[in-house]
Every structure is written in C-alpha cells, then in structure tokens.
Scaffold this active site. Structure first.
Site, PDB file in Angstrom:
ATOM      1  N   GLY A 242       0.877  -1.035  -0.206  1.00 40.32           N
ATOM      2  CA  GLY A 242      -0.036   0.202  -0.125  1.00 40.32           C
ATOM      3  C   GLY A 242       0.808   1.323   0.101  1.00 40.32           C
ATOM      4  N   ALA A 512       0.537  -0.891  14.964  1.00 38.53           N
ATOM      5  CA  ALA A 512       1.215  -1.782  15.868  1.00 38.53           C
ATOM      6  C   ALA A 512       0.606  -1.128  17.388  1.00 38.53           C
ATOM      7  CB  ALA A 512       2.713  -1.940  15.958  1.00 38.53           C
ATOM      8  N   PRO A 635      11.791  -8.763  15.841  1.00 38.09           N
ATOM      9  CA  PRO A 635      12.823  -8.140  15.260  1.00 38.09           C
ATOM     10  C   PRO A 635      12.674  -8.825  13.575  1.00 38.09           C
ATOM     11  CG  PRO A 635      13.303  -9.094  17.295  1.00 38.09           C
ATOM     12  CD  PRO A 635      11.931  -9.441  17.163  1.00 38.09           C
ATOM     13  N   GLN A 641      10.560  -4.537   7.641  1.00 41.08           N
ATOM     14  CA  GLN A 641      10.060  -3.144   7.447  1.00 41.08           C
ATOM     15  C   GLN A 641      11.259  -2.300   7.325  1.00 41.08           C
ATOM     16  OE1 GLN A 641       6.761  -1.697   7.455  1.00 41.08           O
ATOM     17  NE2 GLN A 641       6.616  -3.817   6.758  1.00 41.08           N
ATOM     18  N   VAL A 706       7.229   0.918  13.227  1.00 36.64           N
ATOM     19  CA  VAL A 706       8.569   1.023  12.388  1.00 36.64           C
ATOM     20  C   VAL A 706       8.285   0.993  10.740  1.00 36.64           C
ATOM     21  CG1 VAL A 706      10.065  -0.383  14.021  1.00 36.64           C
ATOM     22  CG2 VAL A 706       8.513  -1.598  12.522  1.00 36.64           C
ATOM     23  N   GLU A 708       7.689   3.680   8.893  1.00 30.61           N
ATOM     24  CA  GLU A 708       8.021   4.738   8.153  1.00 30.61           C
ATOM     25  C   GLU A 708       9.550   5.398   8.388  1.00 30.61           C
ATOM     26  OE1 GLU A 708       4.256   6.979   6.765  1.00 30.61           O
ATOM     27  OE2 GLU A 708       3.994   6.056   8.852  1.00 30.61           O
TER      28      GLU A 708
HETATM   29 MO1  MOS Z   1       1.653   5.374   5.292  1.00 30.18          MO
HETATM   30  S1  MOS Z   1       2.108   6.782   3.954  1.00 30.18           S
HETATM   31  O1  MOS Z   1       0.555   6.403   6.712  1.00 30.18           O
HETATM   32  O2  MOS Z   1       0.442   4.132   4.518  1.00 30.18           O
END
Ligand code: MOS
Length: 753
Positions: A242, A512, A635, A641, A706, A708
């Site tokens: 996404g 999360a 982890p 991610q 985690v 972003e």
């Molecule tokens: Mo993220 S850009 O908040 O799906």
C-alpha cells in the site's frame, strides 16, 4: 510480564497462505455471473468532454453497458458526501459527476462486459471528444502561485517560528544556502487496485477491496451511494502493498459499486499498471534551506521553506518543514510551507509523507553547514543535539538517537572517515561516506478488538485493521498469545472486515501501537473472566483464590506463589460448563501523557557510495541503519520493514521520479518499464540495528512503530556520501549520472571527477 513471544522473531503466521496461493486478494474472489469493468481515462489534463460515443463498443456481443457522466444517476450531489477519513481540505474529486476534466488520466467512464479482455477492447472503441483548456502542471515554474497550506488534513499543524532567523543569519560568519528539488513519485505496490463488488439485493453490497482501511471505504461508499452503513460490507484480508496509496478509497471501488448496484450483478474492476499512475502520488517539492553557525559549530539560525504541489480541487498537505524546528537546538528558526495548485490529481500520503521530503533538503543542508565550519557531520549533529522537542518545548517520552549514532557509527567504521571530499579511491571508483538522521511521530489512534476463547483452547481475536505486508497478522497473534499464555498455533487473528470491531486506517506507523493495545486489552478481559471462573468454580484447586494471586502461562492458570496449584484452561472451561468466552475492548492514546511529552521514533543512517569517475554512476555499497523505536515486538518483521524502507530510500535517491510532460500535462513514464525502481542488482549490504529504547509513556506496549522511520534519512545520507566521494553536491533527486557529471564539470572549484 511474560515475554515469551513479543520481542521474539516469530515467522509470519500468514506466510504459508501466501506462498501456497491460498491468501486471497481483492480481484480473486469469485461470484456466479461475474462481470468485468474497464475504466476509461481522460486523454487531456484540463477542459471538458464535448461528447462520448459508446455506440461501437455497445455493438459487441458481451458488452453490457458503458457508464459515463451521462449514464449515471442516484449519486450524492454534495461534495461533502465524497469526503473520506483521509481527505485534506477542499472538495474531493467526484467520479463521473460531470463533463469537467481536472487532470490527465482522470477516470471518465467504465465499460462493463463479460470478460476483462472484451471490456478493455470495447473501451478502445469509445470515442471521446474534448474541448481542451490550458493546463498548468509545472511546479518549479509556478512557485509564485503558491499560498499557505490550510489546516484540515490529519496531523497537519502550521509551522511555528522562533527568534529572528534572518537577523541571526545576516550576522553569522559561517553560513550555507541551497535549493533542493524532487519530482513526483508513484507508490507502485505490487497489487493493482481492485474491487470485486457483490450485489446482495436491494441497496445492499459486499465489496472485496484493496484498501488500507475497510471502514473508510464503507463510509465513503455509503455516503456517495446513499446506502446504510450496515448494508455496505467491506472485506480486505490481504493487501499486496500500500505505502499510503490505499489510505483513501480509490476510484475503482466507486466504479465497481456503481456498476454492481445498477446492473444488479457482481462486478470486478481492476486497474492496469498504467492506471496506477492516474491518482495520488508523492507531491513534487521545491525546498530552500539557509542556515548559519558559529565557529564552534553551534547553529545560530535555520530557515526552511517548502513548496509542495497539490491539485486544483484539494489542498493535500504534509508535515515538511516542521521537522526542521524540532531536530536540533537553535534559537532562531523560520519555517514556511506553501502549496501550488496544479492541474494534477490530489497527491496522496506516501511512506513517511513530509518527513522524507524534509529530510532530503534539511539533512543535506546540515551536512553542507558542517562542511562550512569544517566539523565532521556526525560531530556537528551531536553539538546541536536536541534533548527536548524544540517546537513543543516538551521532553520526549524517550529518545535514543545518541545510541543510534554510537552503534551505527561503530558498525560502519565512521571514525576512519577523512573529512576532505574526494580522498578515498579504488581504481575508477571514488568512495564516499555520508550520514543523516530522521524522526517520525509515534502515534496511537483509538481502536477496538474482539476475542473469543473456545473450550478446546483456541482463541480467535479480530479487529477491522489491515496487513499491507507489514506483519499485522503476526504481531497481533504474538500479543494475544503472550497476554493469555497460549501457544501461537492456538491463536488466530482476523482482520480486514467491517463486520469486525473498528480499527483506524493502517497508516502513520500507528497500527502496532493502536491495534496492538486493543488486542492486549481484550485479551486482558478474557484473562479476567478466566480468573473469575477459576475462583468461582467450586471443584477446582483454585476455588476461592484471589484473582490478584493468579497467573496464566502455557495453557494453565496457577497460583503465583504455588505453581503446583493449577488447572488447564480447557479443563476449567469444561468443569465450569463454559463453551466459550467472548469479550470486546477499546483502547486509545492517553491524553495526559500527550500534554507532558512528545513522542518520536528516530534513526541514523550511514552510507557508503562508489561513484564511477568516468560514468558518474552511483552504487550504494553499504548501509547501516540504526533505529530507536521503543520496544521491537518482532525483530524479524520489524527488520523487514526497515530493510524495505532502506531499499526504497536507495531507490528514491538514485532512481525514482515520475516525469511530467508539461505540454500534455501528463506523466510520461507511467509504466514499470520506464518508472525506474531499485532492483536486486542495486542493493548491497544493509545492516539494521535496533537500539534499546525503554518507554513507559508512549503506550502500554512501549512500542513506536517501524513502518516509516527507516526510509526518512536514506536519501540525504546518500546525497551526502556522493558529496564526500566527489565534492559534487547534487541537490536534485534522483541523483542520476548526468547530474553528477554535469555539476562536476560546471563547478571548477570542486574535486575533478
Ligand atoms: Mo502510510 S504513507 O501512513 O500508509
């Protein structure tokens, strides 16, 4: 707390379903008599549709209907009905509303036929004539059209100044200024947007949709089509990526619903890869930074201005310059963020929206400033380190960025870095080492969860959230299993259905913390019920026990101080005659903590590049990314991610841009053949470090998210490394070979490449 599962690298619980093809995506749900829709997009960027002639298309056997603005009825008239949970200020786009064209590739029709191929062919026969008007799509040439960004979008706050940055800048001996640019970028998740709409009888519909928020789609569709919320069920168990593109309902869900309601048949609409370039994108941005410091390297002023593109009809805003006021100690800060309205579709949040844009300019500028005062860039950051949030004037609930610096630098070998650019060389390759840091909000949103424990010892937990590949299924299973002392295999977590307890959009790295807190809360409720049952059930060894003296572990309830006095949960439920126990719970952020503290995650990224002296090609040979994001639940999934974020950061720095042809007002490279992304060959060593960060305030789980934080500092770290390798400062992303060579030739003061 039992730490048997959280903090452990559990494998993805949905992994087997995915690798065996049993995980079903929106376009894979079947229905008897299914019809297929193909969307027609505008060939021009601005103007009006003069006529649409569908007659040739309708002559084909198997073509059922062509929907256009002339062929729809019963849609909501008012703009407000088209607002969704992630709408910015302005008037949302209304598909097929009238004959106005607002941007190139705007959806203007839907052909419905008995097969996808037939619908696509028929769409090519629909003749559209336009009255074209002049469009404006060039951001850099139209900064004078800008206006201040309005409030209205989730989380957006207008930036605040402090002190007098201009005067301080004027008085400083050491200063820098630079302009930084990047073009639009598109999300390109692997799964195209798709909806299978099942007509369930009058005014009732079930939608299998690709989305990051089933509740948002439910709200939007029920408002637009005037249906009762309870008659719109949205289901989305698996999402093939996404990155923010699925936060707002996309137009295929509108089209599929329209056709299904009108034709009273199931309809599937899938976008093509090219159509994936026909809606929201990361907005192209121009940024200017000016900074000054004293001879000891203390920042004396910061000025950061940004111009982001938006559409004519909505004001997409993101938090860009605000970060520059929080990151470092500095008394004089001036920030400005403005929007330029263009004839494009409204931009959409893309992974670390705003922060990733900001860091490119600001963390490059910090590197430039460090060079002005001749101090190592990491040392320079330490000199100006902000312990507290400089904008809010509040302490952070936790901030282990120093540990990120130390552990990252050590792993990378930063101490061996010569400060002079252009001094490390291997044959034809100039070697450069650069670094940058970034921050992201640690947010929590209200969320609900439900749980049912059955007498056979199986637990099912549900919440209407999403798993866009992040690992939601897995970490929620871990949290539930741990809270109730169960085996992972005995727990099933379900998501992605509006019939489940409501969860927020999956975005902002808050899932999360938000859904995890609700899952923990509902499992605590079940635990309470079990303890009551143990205490109240006469014939058990725990009868009459005080609940506070009980614990639950490995399927048994026992006395804390006498583990031998115990009963299996399954046995207890059998003896008590309980077939199942069901509970629901809600959770949300603690408003008291918000008043006293700021919540951020942090990361420091260290990068090595190799730049070919003849070709100007850049290879990222090593990356160390050190992250402080509170407790890490898993982890393995968290590491994935960050790994994905770093790969994308490399891609952003060196490859990605959607190029606008301003003559046509159209993105030219709208395919994966021409929109370049990093591939396997572009990726070398990536080391991820999660530093210890203990946080009791951020939420009951002590986690910060985690999704972003990993991408934010990667592009500036690479730009800084390219400078260190070559003495060439490329301020315009992506850093392509032509820019490296051209700037090297233009600027004779720099090291010759
Ligand atoms: Mo993220 S850009 O908040 O799906």
């Amino acid at each position: 707390m039992n730490t048997k599962y959280t903090g452990q690298s559990a494998k993805r619980v949905d992994g087997p379903l995915k690798v065996t093809g049993k995980a079903k995506y929106a376009a894979e749900f079947e229905a008897e008599g299914l019809l297929y829709g193909y969307i027609i997009n505008s060939a021009i960027a601005k103007g009006e549709i003069a006529s649409i002639d569908s007659s040739e298309a309708l002559k084909l056997e198997g073509v059922i209907k062509v929907f256009t603005h002339e062929e729809v009825s019963g849609l909501a008239w008012f703009n407000i009905k088209y607002k969704d949970m992630d709408s910015p200020a302005g008037n949302p786009f209304r598909p097929l509303h009238d004959n106005k064209i607002l941007y190139s590739m705007q959806p203007i029709g839907l052909v419905v036929a008995e097969s996808f191929e037939l619908a696509r062919y028929a769409a090519s026969l629909v003749k559209v004539l336009y009255d074209q008007e002049e469009h404006v799509t060039n951001l850099q040439d139209n900064l004078q059209l800008s206006k201040e960004a309005p409030m209205g979008k989730i989380g957006y706050v207008q930036p605040k100044d402090r002190g007098d940055a201009e005067t301080a800048y004027g008085q400083s001996e050491f200063k820098m200024q630079g302009e930084y640019v990047h073009a639009a970028e598109h999300h390109n998740p692997l799964e195209m947007f798709a909806t299978t709409a099942i007509w369930e009888g009058k005014d009732k519909i079930t939608l299998y949709d690709k989305t990051q928020g089933v509740s948002n789609v439910q709200l939007y569709i029920s408002n637009v089509f005037g249906l009762k919320m309870k008659n719109v069920r949205v289901i989305s168990p698996f999402v093939g990526g996404g990155f923010g593109s699925g936060l707002r309902p996309q137009y295929q869900v509108f089209m599929a619903t329209l056709a299904a309601l009108e034709l009273k048949r199931p309809v599937r609409v899938v976008m093509t890869r090219q159509q994936m370039f026909s809606f929201g994108h990361r907005p192209g941005t121009v940024q200017r930074v000016a900074m000054s410091a004293d001879a000891n390297g203390k920042l004396t002023s910061i000025q950061h201005g940004a111009w982001g593109e938006t559409s004519k009809y909505e004001d997409y805003t993101e938090i860009v310059v605000n970060w520059s006021g929080t990151m470092y100690n500095c008394e004089n800060v001036k920030l400005k963020y403005e929007l330029v309205k263009l004839d494009v579709s409204t931009p959409t949040d893309m992974r670390a929206p705003g922060a990733v844009t900001s860091a490119h300019a600001f963390e490059s500028a910090i590197d430039e400033m460090a060079y002005e005062v001749k101090i190592d860039p990491l040392e320079f950051r330490k000199i100006n380190y902000a312990e507290d949030d400089q904008v809010e004037g509040k302490p952070y609930s936790s901030k282990e960025l120093r540990a990120c610096y130390e552990q990252g630098a050590k792993k990378f070998g930063w101490e061996n870095r010569p400060i002079e650019p252009g001094t490390m060389r291997e044959g034809n390759q100039l070697i450069g080492w650069g670094m940058a840091n970034g921050a992201w909000d640690a947010l929590q949103m209200p969320a609900k969860a439900g749980a049912t424990l059955t007498a056979d010892g199986k637990l099912t937990v549900s919440s209407g959230t999403s798993d866009i590949g992040t690992g939601t299924y897995t970490i929620m299973t871990q949290i539930a299993a741990e809270t109730l002392g169960m085996d992972l295999d005995d727990v099933t977590f379900e998501l992605g259905d509006t019939d489940m307890p409501m969860a927020p959009l999956e975005g902002g790295s808050w899932t999360a913390a938000s859904v995890g807190s609700a899952v923990k809360a509902v499992c605590e409720e079940i635990k309470e019920r079990l303890f009551e049952m143990a205490s109240d059930t006469e014939s058990t060894s725990l009868a009459g026990a005080d609940k506070a003296d009980l614990k639950i572990e490995q399927g048994y309830i026992s006395l804390k101080n006498n583990p031998a006095a115990r009963i299996a949960v399954t046995e207890l439920m059998r003896v008590a005659g309980a077939g199942s126990i069901s509970e629901s719970a809600a959770s949300g952020p603690d408003p008291a903590a918000k008043k006293t503290h700021s919540f951020n995650s942090h990361a420091a990224v260290f990068v090595e590049v190799k730049v070919d002296v003849d070709l100007g090609t850049v290879i990222v040979s090593r990356v160390v990314c050190a992250v402080a994001a509170g407790k890490i639940l898993n982890p393995k999934t968290a590491g994935s991610q960050i790994l994905g974020s770093v790969v994308w950061g490399i891609s952003k720095a060196l490859e990605e841009e959607t190029v606008m042809d301003n003559n046509y007002g159209r993105f030219m490279n709208h395919s994966l053949a021409e929109y370049h992304v990093a591939v396997n060959k572009d990726i070398n060593d990536i080391d991820i470090i999660f530093v210890e960060e203990h946080d009791d305030l951020v939420n009951p789980l002590g986690i910060k998210g985690v999704g972003e934080i990993g991408i934010i500092a990667v592009a500036p770290a690479i730009a800084n490394a390219v400078f260190h390798a070559t003495g060439v400062r490329v301020r315009d992303l992506p850093i392509t070979m032509d820019k490296v060579l051209q700037i090297a030739v233009e600027d004779r003061n720099q090291v010759k490449v």
